[in-house]
Design an enzyme around this catalytic site. Structure first.
Site, PDB file in Angstrom:
ATOM      1  N   GLY A   1      43.119  38.447  33.706  1.00 36.14           N
ATOM      2  CA  GLY A   1      43.267  39.643  32.872  1.00 36.14           C
ATOM      3  C   GLY A   1      43.009  40.944  33.600  1.00 36.14           C
ATOM      4  N   SER A   2      43.922  41.892  33.527  1.00 32.09           N
ATOM      5  CA  SER A   2      43.782  43.117  34.313  1.00 32.09           C
ATOM      6  C   SER A   2      44.933  44.078  34.017  1.00 32.09           C
ATOM      7  CB  SER A   2      43.733  42.770  35.794  1.00 32.09           C
ATOM      8  OG  SER A   2      44.681  41.764  36.088  1.00 32.09           O
ATOM      9  N   ARG A   3      45.261  44.935  35.003  1.00 32.18           N
ATOM     10  CA  ARG A   3      46.278  45.963  34.786  1.00 32.18           C
ATOM     11  C   ARG A   3      46.936  46.372  36.101  1.00 32.18           C
ATOM     12  NH1 ARG A   3      44.152  51.602  32.425  1.00 32.18           N
ATOM     13  NH2 ARG A   3      45.377  52.959  33.767  1.00 32.18           N
TER      14      ARG A   3
END
Length: 210
Positions: free
Chosen positions: A175-177
């Site tokens: 999970g991240s961006r």
């Protein structure tokens, strides 16, 4: 995968020994989930050579006109459109090149692990920055940003390396961006809330000569 399998088997053996092994079947969701997270499907980029593609699976969370990060060494740092793509733990987390060209600079910055959907994550979270020159001659920057759960950014490229659009360049675990700083004069062709497919969905289109 090996760690997940070992933990499940160890617990299952212990549970069987003490006579309460039936419920341990649920733990097999752990290695299945890890395998699902690290899946790496093939992707087919658009036929249009001027299309800048999404570097990540996920959802467009932010669109803003901001300066390219100063750490990439552009002086003055131009104000461009930034497209932010948020990845949940259910998305494919292999990152792909938004355009074809040469990696000019990479820069790692340690930092916090705030929720990656927040705007301030671009400046406060742990991240890895990239600056490239596209084959059209345009500078293009993109940044891997760690999130609340993500604790490891993996970079697979080095400065001076030539890359093709949609080629794998890294991975962020759990999970991240991804932020993409478009070249000057190029506007995004996506909207907030739109679903992105890494290496396939066009974020914007380069001009013939930027």
């Amino acid at each position: 995968m090996g760690i997940a399998l070992f933990l499940v088997l160890a617990v299952q053996v212990a549970a069987a020994w003490y006579g309460f092994g039936a419920w341990v079947v649920i733990l097999w969701l752990l290695p299945w989930g890890v395998a699902l997270f690290f899946r790496d499907p093939e992707r087919v980029p658009p036929r249009d050579p001027l299309a800048i593609v999404s570097p990540a699976d996920g959802t467009v969370s932010l669109l803003a006109e901001v300066p390219i990060p100063a750490e990439l060494g552009l002086n003055p740092s131009p104000v461009v459109w930034r497209v932010s793509i948020f990845m949940s733990v259910f998305n494919v987390h292999v990152n792909r090149m938004p355009a074809s060209g040469t990696i000019l600079k990479t820069h790692y910055i340690p930092g916090a692990f705030l929720n990656a959907s927040l705007d301030k994550a671009s400046e406060q979270n742990e991240r890895h920055l990239y600056l490239m020159q596209t084959t059209a001659g345009a500078p293009l920057a993109f940044v891997q940003i760690a999130g609340l759960v993500a604790r490891r950014i993996l970079c697979l490229v080095k400065e001076g390396q030539k890359m093709e659009r949609a080629e794998r360049f890294g991975l962020i675990r759990f999970g991240s961006r991804l932020d993409v700083y478009l070249p000057q004069g190029v506007e995004p062709s996506v909207r907030v809330g739109q679903t992105m497919v890494a290496g396939e969905t066009a974020l914007a289109y380069l001009k013939d000569r930027v």
